[in-house]
Enzyme design. Structure first.
Site, mmCIF file in Angstrom:
data_model
loop_
_atom_site.group_PDB
_atom_site.id
_atom_site.type_symbol
_atom_site.label_atom_id
_atom_site.label_comp_id
_atom_site.label_asym_id
_atom_site.label_seq_id
_atom_site.Cartn_x
_atom_site.Cartn_y
_atom_site.Cartn_z
ATOM 1 N N GLY A 120 0.839 -1.266 0.018
ATOM 2 C CA GLY A 120 0.007 0.037 0.053
ATOM 3 C C GLY A 120 0.991 1.310 0.040
ATOM 4 O O GLY A 120 1.560 1.566 -0.864
ATOM 5 N N ASP A 121 0.557 1.934 1.048
ATOM 6 C CA ASP A 121 1.577 3.282 1.208
ATOM 7 C C ASP A 121 2.213 3.267 2.064
ATOM 8 O O ASP A 121 2.622 4.447 2.815
ATOM 9 C CB ASP A 121 0.421 4.739 1.120
ATOM 10 C CG ASP A 121 -0.670 4.487 2.371
ATOM 11 O OD1 ASP A 121 -0.542 3.275 2.887
ATOM 12 O OD2 ASP A 121 -1.204 5.508 2.630
ATOM 13 N N GLU A 122 2.788 2.202 2.780
ATOM 14 C CA GLU A 122 3.700 1.929 3.958
ATOM 15 C C GLU A 122 5.062 1.429 3.363
ATOM 16 O O GLU A 122 5.212 0.709 2.587
ATOM 17 C CB GLU A 122 2.970 1.085 4.726
ATOM 18 C CG GLU A 122 3.422 0.691 6.021
ATOM 19 C CD GLU A 122 2.668 -0.331 6.830
ATOM 20 O OE1 GLU A 122 1.804 -0.026 7.583
ATOM 21 O OE2 GLU A 122 3.131 -1.477 6.763
#
Length: 194
Positions: A120-122
């Protein structure tokens, strides 16, 4: 595979008439194997190491650090407003943003350090041989500033912010799993506090 060819007079002279061989080109097989290994350890979008690589590498680094008495920090970073980018500009724009930010993050740390996309955005960043907490704070501040700089995608200047959680070895945890869990908890507290 190579095999000898007996000459027609070999019964009398014992001479060989030569050799016959066959070759098999395994280039495609090797390329496919390399591609599978790449998919197992690297994120296909950003080409950064993935969660599996990061965890395995962290275990190796911790084992070495234990003998050398080195300090290690891991930073878990998550974008705060990434969902809004996907919702307003689409997932392709979101992918372009992630790729651009990945390059920025990789450029901010030393060669020996690891930037990984966890999904994801991690992102997770492994900092080796960290001296003092103030240097970790400086690096985290540089990362947050770099993320805040606008990224131009399809004529739009996209600005995002991020939150970071930090855990250090040996102060916060001794194992890879504990270190990652504590960085995740610190990220949660960072997001809660704004």
């Amino acid at each position: 595979h190579i095999a000898p060819i007996l000459s027609s007079t070999s019964d009398e002279t014992g001479d060989f008439g030569g050799f016959i061989g066959s070759l098999l080109d395994i280039s495609d097989l090797k390329n496919a194997q390399m591609e599978l290994e790449n998919l197992a350890f690297y994120d296909p979008l950003t080409n950064l190491p993935n969660r599996r690589f990061f965890r395995d590498h962290l275990q190796y680094v911790l084992a070495a650090a234990n003998h050398e008495e080195n300090r290690i920090a891991i930073l878990m970073l998550e974008l705060d407003t990434f969902k809004k980018v996907n919702d307003t500009l689409g997932h392709d724009a979101g992918d372009e943003l992630l790729t651009a930010l990945s390059e920025r993050l990789r450029g901010l740390v030393a060669q020996k350090d690891v930037v990984s996309r966890m999904g994801g955005d991690e992102f997770m960043i492994l900092l080796r041989d960290v001296d003092i907490r103030s240097s970790i704070q400086r690096i985290a501040d540089r990362i947050l500033q770099a993320v805040r700089r606008p990224v131009t995608i399809r004529g739009h200047d996209i600005e995002v912010t991020a939150s970071i959680g930090v855990a250090t070895y040996p102060e916060d945890a001794l194992s890879a799993e504990e270190l990652m869990r504590n960085a995740d908890l610190a990220l949660y507290l960072s997001k809660e506090s704004g």
